[in-house]
Design a protein around this motif. Structure first.
Motif, mmCIF file in Angstrom:
data_model
loop_
_atom_site.group_PDB
_atom_site.id
_atom_site.type_symbol
_atom_site.label_atom_id
_atom_site.label_comp_id
_atom_site.label_asym_id
_atom_site.label_seq_id
_atom_site.Cartn_x
_atom_site.Cartn_y
_atom_site.Cartn_z
ATOM 1 N N THR A 1 -4.819 1.573 27.171
ATOM 2 C CA THR A 1 -3.597 0.838 26.892
ATOM 3 C C THR A 1 -2.869 1.428 25.690
ATOM 4 O O THR A 1 -3.482 2.015 24.804
ATOM 5 C CB THR A 1 -3.901 -0.642 26.630
ATOM 6 O OG1 THR A 1 -4.908 -0.750 25.616
ATOM 7 C CG2 THR A 1 -4.387 -1.318 27.882
ATOM 8 N N TYR A 2 -1.551 1.224 25.686
ATOM 9 C CA TYR A 2 -0.669 1.850 24.699
ATOM 10 C C TYR A 2 -0.909 3.364 24.664
ATOM 11 O O TYR A 2 -1.234 3.948 23.630
ATOM 12 C CB TYR A 2 -0.859 1.239 23.305
ATOM 13 C CG TYR A 2 0.239 0.274 22.937
ATOM 14 C CD1 TYR A 2 1.522 0.732 22.662
ATOM 15 C CD2 TYR A 2 0.012 -1.091 22.899
ATOM 16 C CE1 TYR A 2 2.542 -0.149 22.341
ATOM 17 C CE2 TYR A 2 1.029 -1.983 22.577
ATOM 18 C CZ TYR A 2 2.289 -1.504 22.299
ATOM 19 O OH TYR A 2 3.303 -2.370 21.991
ATOM 20 N N PRO A 3 -0.774 4.059 25.820
ATOM 21 C CA PRO A 3 -1.086 5.487 25.882
ATOM 22 C C PRO A 3 -0.249 6.346 24.943
ATOM 23 O O PRO A 3 -0.661 7.459 24.606
ATOM 24 C CB PRO A 3 -0.817 5.847 27.353
ATOM 25 C CG PRO A 3 0.084 4.765 27.857
ATOM 26 C CD PRO A 3 -0.303 3.533 27.117
ATOM 27 N N VAL A 4 0.906 5.832 24.478
ATOM 28 C CA VAL A 4 1.713 6.615 23.544
ATOM 29 C C VAL A 4 0.955 6.882 22.250
ATOM 30 O O VAL A 4 1.249 7.841 21.534
ATOM 31 C CB VAL A 4 3.054 5.894 23.260
ATOM 32 C CG1 VAL A 4 2.815 4.615 22.458
ATOM 33 C CG2 VAL A 4 4.025 6.810 22.541
ATOM 34 N N THR B 1 -5.436 7.290 26.381
ATOM 35 C CA THR B 1 -5.064 7.644 27.752
ATOM 36 C C THR B 1 -6.261 7.683 28.705
ATOM 37 O O THR B 1 -6.169 8.247 29.793
ATOM 38 C CB THR B 1 -4.356 9.012 27.760
ATOM 39 O OG1 THR B 1 -5.162 9.965 27.063
ATOM 40 C CG2 THR B 1 -3.001 8.921 27.077
ATOM 41 N N HIS C 1 1.076 0.211 29.368
ATOM 42 C CA HIS C 1 1.870 0.819 28.307
ATOM 43 C C HIS C 1 2.132 -0.129 27.155
ATOM 44 O O HIS C 1 2.496 0.299 26.055
ATOM 45 C CB HIS C 1 3.200 1.336 28.865
ATOM 46 C CG HIS C 1 4.144 0.260 29.294
ATOM 47 N ND1 HIS C 1 3.949 -0.482 30.434
ATOM 48 C CD2 HIS C 1 5.279 -0.229 28.713
ATOM 49 C CE1 HIS C 1 4.923 -1.356 30.555
ATOM 50 N NE2 HIS C 1 5.736 -1.235 29.524
#
Length: 413
Positions: A164-167, A171, A342
């Motif tokens: 989650t929150y791959p930014v 990933t 995301h």
């Protein structure tokens, strides 16, 4: 002596590396991003809710049936030990009225700096821009292939987080590495995520906060689940602590039944509304309900109740009051899904716990291979639980790996 290689410099990795070095082991901490701890910087809306004031048993209960796995980690490091470690690294924390601990500066960056200082003081070697491509188990060591070359390791601790929150770099890389070494991955899915609703008028209510409501999640073929807490309306649907808790239970489309006045029975609410309408006289009905719900929500709920908002209060009777009470105590929204990986705060699923020794966090399948943090099939409620679990499991994994590598217990702080 070959070093312990820790893969991933989030809170679990930073604690694992720091504790392993503190126990006397050589440590190399590999981070694929240029900056470590990027996800930590956004936790708690940038304030970093580091832990909770609850006791250990209550803490365990916040992990949806899997929490008992955490007992050894919490026995090794819980709240007081974590707060002491941070204080010694220059960051004091304080508890708020909800039992949540934050740094006194309310800056997540200060917590990250403290964890980095902890590791530096112990002598960990942090290598950034180093993406791990594979981990191979040899007879008496590991070969860790990275974007900067191959590193030989006496032990490996995998702390790559979830997906989650791959930014921020989360990933799902760790799932591939763990699978390659024979581990089972419980299918990852977003948890603690806002929900998307079908009703278009919700967009006009974005930013509206509804404190202490009761929400019932109803799904086809599933037992309804009820939670109580604060709710926030967004441009796409609903969020807030009560929604985040429910989000991990979502299987597909569903309906949310929201009671905006859970402290009153429906007959009590209807009687109170009737009294308010009687006092309203020549006012419009829409201007007589502010004691029961936010004014911005009045028109949509009156529409749901089939009542004209501009009707005079004096013209309303008990039947209208009962209709309004029904709308307030059972405001129904259609859920079409979560906002996805995301934006979800935590990943549910991960490396199967049955394949890991909870007392050491060492793999039962691959000796010398350890896990900590969000890569585990462990996810908890909001309120500092997931971050404390990451720190506790990281600390225990680092201590365990060092003890095995050095051939001594390594328990002394």
């Amino acid at each position: 002596m070959l070093p312990i290689v820790v893969i991933g410099a989030g809170p679990a990795g930073l604690l694992a590396a720091g504790r392993a070095a503190e126990c006397g082991a050589p440590v190399r901490l590999l981070e694929k991003n240029h900056q470590p701890g990027r996800k930590l910087l956004i936790t708690g809306a940038g304030r970093c809710n580091i832990t909770s004031a609850v006791d250990q048993d209550t803490f365990i209960g916040q992990f949806f049936g899997q929490g008992r796995f955490l007992y050894p980690a919490l026995q090794t490091m819980y709240r007081e030990e974590l707060l002491d470690l941070l204080a010694k690294s220059g960051v004091r924390c304080q508890v708020d009225h909800q039992g949540k601990y934050f740094p006194v500066t309310n800056q997540a960056g200060d917590v990250l700096s403290a964890l980095l200082r902890y590791g530096q003081k112990q002598g960990t070697h942090l290598v950034t821009d180093s993406e791990v491509q594979s981990v191979e188990k040899k007879q008496d060591h590991f070969e860790v292939t990275t974007s900067q070359g191959t590193v030989l390791a006496g032990a490996v601790i995998l702390t790559t987080g979830g997906m989650t929150y791959p930014v921020t770099g989360s990933t799902g890389d760790g799932y591939r590495l763990a699978t390659h070494l024979g581990h089972t991955i419980v299918p990852p899915r977003p948890a603690l995520a806002p929900l998307i609703t079908e009703q278009s008028y919700i967009r006009e209510l974005a930013g509206l906060s509804l404190p202490d409501v009761e929400v019932r999640l109803v799904q086809p073929g599933q037992k309804p689940i009820t939670r109580r807490g604060d709710l926030l309306l967004t441009h796409k649907g609903v969020s807030g602590p009560v929604i985040l808790r429910l989000s991990r239970e979502l299987k597909g489309t569903a309906s949310l039944h929201i009671n905006l006045q859970p402290s009153m029975t429906r007959p009590e609410l209807a009687s109170a509304i009737l009294e308010q309408l009687a006092q309203g006289g020549r006012q419009h009905i829409k201007n007589c309900l502010d004691d029961f719900l936010p004014h911005r929500l009045v028109a949509p709920l009156l529409a749901a109740a089939g009542i004209e908002a501009d009707r005079m209060a004096a013209q309303a009777g008990r039947r209208n009051a009962e209709q309004i009470a029904q709308a307030i105590s059972d405001w129904t929204l259609t859920v079409t899904g979560t906002q996805g990986v995301h934006i979800a705060m935590v990943t549910a699923g991960g490396v199967a716990l049955r394949e890991i020794n909870p007392a050491t966090l060492e793999s039962k399948l691959v000796p010398g291979f350890y896990f900590a943090g969000e890569i585990l099939d462990l996810d908890g409620d909001t309120g500092g639980f997931n971050l404390q679990a990451a720190c506790s499991t990281g600390y225990l994994a680092g201590q365990s790996a060092a003890a095995a590598l050095l051939g001594h217990p390594g328990n002394d702080r």
